[in-house]
Enzyme design. Sequence first.
Site, PDB file in Angstrom:
ATOM      1  CG  HIS A 474      -2.187   0.783   1.026  1.00  8.84           C
ATOM      2  ND1 HIS A 474      -2.256   1.926   0.240  1.00  8.84           N
ATOM      3  CD2 HIS A 474      -3.439   0.591   1.490  1.00  8.84           C
ATOM      4  CE1 HIS A 474      -3.490   2.390   0.251  1.00  8.84           C
ATOM      5  NE2 HIS A 474      -4.228   1.606   0.995  1.00  8.84           N
ATOM      6  CE1 TYR A 590      -9.008   7.152   6.876  1.00 13.56           C
ATOM      7  CE2 TYR A 590      -9.935   6.053   4.957  1.00 13.56           C
ATOM      8  CZ  TYR A 590      -8.911   6.766   5.539  1.00 13.56           C
ATOM      9  OH  TYR A 590      -7.807   7.110   4.810  1.00 13.56           O
ATOM     10  CB  THR A 603      -6.527   9.024   0.482  1.00 19.83           C
ATOM     11  OG1 THR A 603      -5.611   8.840   1.579  1.00 19.83           O
ATOM     12  CG2 THR A 603      -6.296   7.975  -0.587  1.00 19.83           C
TER      13      THR A 603
END
Length: 773
Positions: A474, A590, A603
């Site tokens: 990630h 979230y 993000t």
Amino acid sequence: MAEAHQAVAFQFTVTPDGIDLQLCHEALRQIYLSGLHSWKKRFIRFKNGVMTGVYPGSPAGFMVVVVSYMSYNKYKQLDPSLGLIAKLGQHIPISRYMSTDSQRIVGGVLVGTGLWVTIIMIMRNVLKSLLSWHGWMHARHGSVSWSTRLWMVMKVFSGRKPMLYSFQNSLPRLPVPSVKDTCRRYLESVRALMDDEQYERMKGLTKDFEKNLGPKLQWYLKLKSWWASNYVSDWWEEYIYLRGRGPIMVNSNYYAMDFLYVFPTSIQAARAGNAIHAIMLYRRKLDRAQIKPASFPALLSVPLCSAQWERMFNTTRIPGLETDILQHMNESKHIAVFHKGRFFKVWMFYDGRLLLPREIEQQMERILADKSEPLPGEENLAALTAGDRTPWARARETYFSRGKNKQSLDAIEKAAFFVTLDDTEQRFEPDNPVKSLDSYAKSLLHGKCYDRWFDKSFNLIVFKNGTMGLNAEHSWADAPIIGHLWEHVLSMDPVKLGYTEDGHCCGEPHPNLPGPQRLQWDIPAECQDTIQSSLTLARTLADDVDCHIFPFDDFGKGLIKKCRTSPDAFIQIALQLAHYRDKGKFCLTYEASMTRLFREGRTETVRSCTMETCAFVRSMIRDETVREERLKLLKMAAEKHQNMYRLAMTGQGIDRHLFCLYVVSKYLGEDSPFLKEVLSEPWRLSTSQTPLQQVELFDLVRHPEYVSSGGGFGPVADDGYGVSYIIVGENLINFHISSKHSSPETDSHRFGANIKQAMLDILDLFQLEKKAM
């Protein structure tokens, strides 16, 4: 073996007559072709760098400006430079090679070049100003206001045929919100989650921060925003991802699935052949910057930042004692393959060209046919990447920094990407949909904990029955980036590349292709103990994951649009209703939103649990509430959600700002009770939508099944849920849910049932059946 012969470029022997040199012409030929390939790539990169550097101008524009300028000067007998050409000419020495006329020409070229650069800078700054305006976001869906129509003049300044990185220098910087606005929106976001006493206490902490420490931290953050390309992204990458010392398997890495209902071939090597070839074709387009820049929305084509594409290939996360680093190679000509405890290095080029699908299948067949046993410690070696980072860093430094271990580790870490030929079978089974999909998801998320190299930018996993998927690290990029690659692969695999009638890749095997190279290891017993410890920890983590994947096919975005509601807002509100029914309470939620409208944006968080959404959920729980009241509250909740999404996308979110303020406070040695409490709040419901970005690649009307079923991630909180969803066409939404078996509060299958019921209950409010009558 064939590869052993290819490894020797020449041989020599000493004889009484002197040195007898025997050259291997085939090896020298391969060296020549390899060098030629490398120089071609360097030239392409240089050319693309020039094209991107002058965008929205172009080299052709340079010729037009200079020639037009010189022609005007010559035939009109006027000097639009107001004597600048003559002054420049005076500093160019006259010689037998440089006449007075030549002086004028050189001076004219220099002035024309300056004019061309000035035009480019003006166009670039106008484009940047236009891209800084986001008023188009507030227009009603399907309509275009007059202000937006005027704003669309940006297409005049956006140049022709942009390459992947063309817009990078024209994208605006992420703005820093004011401390006052962030504090106000924070209090608004937590009001529904706190009782009056808790809220008043938090209100006091917030006001104190806003008045005292906040402005000081904000000053440093403003300074960084003026200096750095993005004031968030580097700290986000370092502190959220690379400094984490826990396992990245489950906790950070995520997965992407294959087609759900389509099985192009059941031959494992053939599926790998087409997929690997398609991935390498994508890498070639990426190297040449030929991928079309992503944009949003489709109607306006506003460009998004492309920076995250840079590290898609040839990238590995390297463990460190305190922090990891991302190692990126400019070029890699091989991939690393794992099968039944053995590692192989497979070259992707031969005769100066990329291997064809059938040739890659041939290499995979050789690996599958190899009956050799794993070396001591080799089978579970990749478990080091699944466990804690610090033991892996120590083991890497101690046991893999020299000799054959270093060479073999380099072959993995410097590979274009990692491939696992899995020895299990995974597939959606109509007769057993729940168990089969749950097993498939868990296999992609963590596998056996030793058969994925979790540090690689991504792993391609091909199962024994031909099903496949991805596992992605990630830190280097977010899911839409790897999703863009995956859409390309799935669109090419069964249609453009295809298979023969017996399931093999099209084409013929290569008669002289050198085979894969088996990697060699010498792993001592002490290192094997570390491997076993990491494997034990990873298995405990993996066994605790409760995955549930279900296709919701009762309706899709087609019907949701008829309700005149945003599909994302509809689903997010349904998740809140489902969560309240599941746990009997609301929680901090979230939802990931992108900030790639700005340079190097990643993000932002949309805090989906709002006062408006909670009011709607309570109305659904109370039986006495009338339908009209519920619809009114639903509309208010959807509008609030959409507004928060817009704020997050346009740099006005609160969580990245608070995170950066917290980092600055740590650098300054300042203690903030407000920031400490805000950053420690758990996200018990973490959600994300997987976007379908390249709709043009798929015929979703005639073949809705030819699209990925999305992907998912592990739970963020020990007592919470992770939910990912993908809207497929007009009539299907796939949900991916994760939680932990060890939590008595969660059950992924129960939550899935609540989501389905919540979706149906909200749709019933609109009574579309009666309206259709």
